[in-house]
Enzyme design. Structure first.
Site, PDB file in Angstrom:
ATOM      1  N   SER A 141      -8.786   1.421  -7.955  1.00  0.00           N
ATOM      2  CA  SER A 141     -10.037   2.605  -7.262  1.00  0.00           C
ATOM      3  C   SER A 141     -11.053   2.819  -8.258  1.00  0.00           C
ATOM      4  CB  SER A 141      -9.215   3.943  -7.154  1.00  0.00           C
ATOM      5  OG  SER A 141      -8.023   3.510  -6.442  1.00  0.00           O
TER       6      SER A 141
HETATM    7  C1  LIG Z   1      -6.435   1.717  -3.615  1.00  0.00           C
HETATM    8  S1  LIG Z   1      -4.796   0.848  -3.825  1.00  0.00           S
HETATM    9  C2  LIG Z   1      -4.110   1.702  -5.071  1.00  0.00           C
HETATM   10  C3  LIG Z   1      -4.737   1.898  -6.282  1.00  0.00           C
HETATM   11  C4  LIG Z   1      -3.757   2.170  -7.458  1.00  0.00           C
HETATM   12  N1  LIG Z   1      -3.345   3.504  -7.599  1.00  0.00           N
HETATM   13  C5  LIG Z   1      -4.312   1.605  -8.904  1.00  0.00           C
HETATM   14  O1  LIG Z   1      -4.013   2.480  -9.801  1.00  0.00           O
HETATM   15  O2  LIG Z   1      -4.603   0.630  -9.098  1.00  0.00           O
HETATM   16  C6  LIG Z   1      -3.882   1.296  -2.582  1.00  0.00           C
HETATM   17  C7  LIG Z   1      -2.320   0.651  -2.567  1.00  0.00           C
HETATM   18  O3  LIG Z   1      -1.728   1.166  -1.529  1.00  0.00           O
HETATM   19  C8  LIG Z   1      -1.015   0.509  -1.144  1.00  0.00           C
HETATM   20  N2  LIG Z   1      -0.292   0.891   0.095  1.00  0.00           N
HETATM   21  C9  LIG Z   1      -0.709   0.803   1.463  1.00  0.00           C
HETATM   22  N3  LIG Z   1       0.277   1.430   2.228  1.00  0.00           N
HETATM   23  C10 LIG Z   1       1.255   1.703   1.579  1.00  0.00           C
HETATM   24  C11 LIG Z   1       2.457   2.309   1.904  1.00  0.00           C
HETATM   25  N4  LIG Z   1       2.832   2.579   3.199  1.00  0.00           N
HETATM   26  N5  LIG Z   1       3.328   2.497   0.776  1.00  0.00           N
HETATM   27  C12 LIG Z   1       2.985   2.299  -0.441  1.00  0.00           C
HETATM   28  N6  LIG Z   1       2.115   1.669  -0.698  1.00  0.00           N
HETATM   29  C13 LIG Z   1       1.001   1.302   0.346  1.00  0.00           C
HETATM   30  C14 LIG Z   1      -1.276  -0.873  -0.996  1.00  0.00           C
HETATM   31  O4  LIG Z   1      -0.767  -2.118  -1.066  1.00  0.00           O
HETATM   32  C15 LIG Z   1      -2.343  -0.848  -2.048  1.00  0.00           C
HETATM   33  O5  LIG Z   1      -2.053  -1.537  -3.232  1.00  0.00           O
END
Ligand SMILES: C[S@@+](CC[C@H](N)C(=O)[O-])C[C@H]1O[C@@H](n2cnc3c(N)ncnc32)[C@H](O)[C@@H]1O
Length: 373
Positions: free
Chosen positions: A79
């Site tokens: 992010s």
């Molecule tokens: C913007 S990224 C997160 C960035 C992360 N917090 C970092 O520090 O790099 C969003 C993440 O949410 C995950 N995601 C999407 N739906 C999800 C779910 N239902 N449960 C857990 N993770 C999920 C995606 O695979 C993705 O890796």
């Protein structure tokens, strides 16, 4: 400097040590994509890779759920650092708090949480098992061993409950009640929240003693959706077909406000469900010739809204299907004007076991979907 990515004043004092200790660059994979979704490989293009890794911008770290095929849907990213700061600040976490993070991604945010709150207090859950595994390794390399779970964050992680704080780093349109149920009374939930029309803003919810949570929106926070709440794609050529009939009319409403204005479009999204929008320019953006398409993939309805420099306050509208999407948008916008152009942070949300309800100013003023008229 708290971190090379951010000016010291951008990081609240409570988090500055964590940001110094945990540099984002250590969590960026060797293969990333730029904003145009062109691959950038660390080995072959180290300068560009470093530029992306060290900018105050999101870095795309996975496309199409890692399948290697698809339209280039961004399915994971590191992010934008200043948004990470905004979200951690909104979390209002204190020493000793137990936190659940949904969306581990690269593991950077989870490591920041560990640095501030202690690894024993951090649980992070990632839906993609490969990403979860890589993140676990990177977090360990940074010196932390929190609970990293491969699973669907919509179900939370009951084994670690109750949590003092829940932070989702993927956006929702519906807040799952499980997050509320797994939080302590007095706890806080922070998540990006949006609608099909507007993605999105940051939502801060405070958990009450009765199993409900309530709070307001505030701040520009466009994020990828959690997997189960992705909006269907908005490709015009698949949805607006040559044989479709339509009803034509003329409007004096220019898209500048209801679509381009952050607060107006947020309100329109609240009032008009399941409506996507796409802007298609004829040529150069500066030519001022474009069409705004409004689409509801579920009912097959669409509207086109044609803008050219020659037509001042007389824009052609075509509407197809059971929903008159332009009329719905115009009604929602008229409602917003009549309500005194409320900014997005005057809206809030209550979540109970029965579902969620958006309101304006206070829960006694619930919002309903707009009926054109
Ligand atoms: C913007 S990224 C997160 C960035 C992360 N917090 C970092 O520090 O790099 C969003 C993440 O949410 C995950 N995601 C999407 N739906 C999800 C779910 N239902 N449960 C857990 N993770 C999920 C995606 O695979 C993705 O890796």
């Amino acid at each position: 400097m708290a971190t090379p990515l951010l000016e010291p004043h951008q990081v609240p004092p409570a988090w500055s040590e964590a940001f110094e200790r945990v540099p984002r660059v250590a969590f960026i994979p060797d293969q990333v994509w730029d904003g145009q979704r062109r691959p950038v490989d660390r080995a072959t293009n180290p300068a560009r890779w470093a530029e992306l890794a060290n900018a105050d911008a999101p870095v795309i770290t996975q496309l199409d759920d890692g399948t290697g095929s698809g339209d280039g849907y961004v399915s994971s990213s590191a992010s934008k650092p200043s948004i990470v700061v905004m979200m951690l600040d909104a979390l209002n976490a204190e020493e000793g708090h137990r936190v659940l993070e949904v969306g581990t991604g690269t593991g950077w945010n989870a490591s920041l949480l560990c640095a501030r709150l202690g690894e024993e207090n951090v649980t992070t859950i990632e839906v993609d098992p490969d990403l979860a595994e890589t993140a676990r390794e990177r977090i360990a390399a940074a010196g932390f061993h929190p609970q990293v779970v491969a699973g669907d964050g919509m179900a939370g992680w009951p084994e670690g409950a109750p949590y003092d704080r829940v932070i989702s780093t993927a956006a929702v349109q519906q807040v799952p009640h499980t997050w509320v149920a797994q939080a302590q009374p007095g706890g806080r939930i922070v998540t990006p929240w949006g609608t099909a029309f507007h993605n999105g803003t940051l939502l801060r919810l405070d958990v009450g003693p009765d199993g409900s949570a309530q709070g307001r929106f505030g701040g520009d926070a466009g994020f990828m959706w959690v997997r189960a709440q992705r909006t269907p794609h908005g490709a015009v050529e698949d949805r607006v077909l040559p044989g479709h009939d339509f009803v034509e009319s003329v409007t004096d409403l220019h898209p500048y406000e209801p679509v381009a204005d952050f607060d107006a479009s947020f309100a329109v999204g609240l009032r008009v469900p399941r409506m996507l929008s796409t802007v298609v320019h004829d040529g150069e953006v500066s030519d001022g010739r474009f069409t705004v398409y409004l689409m509801d993939p579920e009912s097959g309805s669409w509207a086109s809204w044609r803008i050219t420099p020659e037509t001042v306050r007389e824009y052609r509208v075509r509407q197809h299907g059971p929903r008159s999407l332009f009329d719905e948008l115009a009604a929602a916008y008229a409602w917003w004007l009549k309500a005194g152009r409320p900014e997005h942070d005057r809206f809030g949300l209550t979540v109970t076991a029965e579902g969620q309800q958006v309101w304006l100013d206070n829960p006694d003023r619930p919002l309903t979907h707009a009926a054109p008229g």
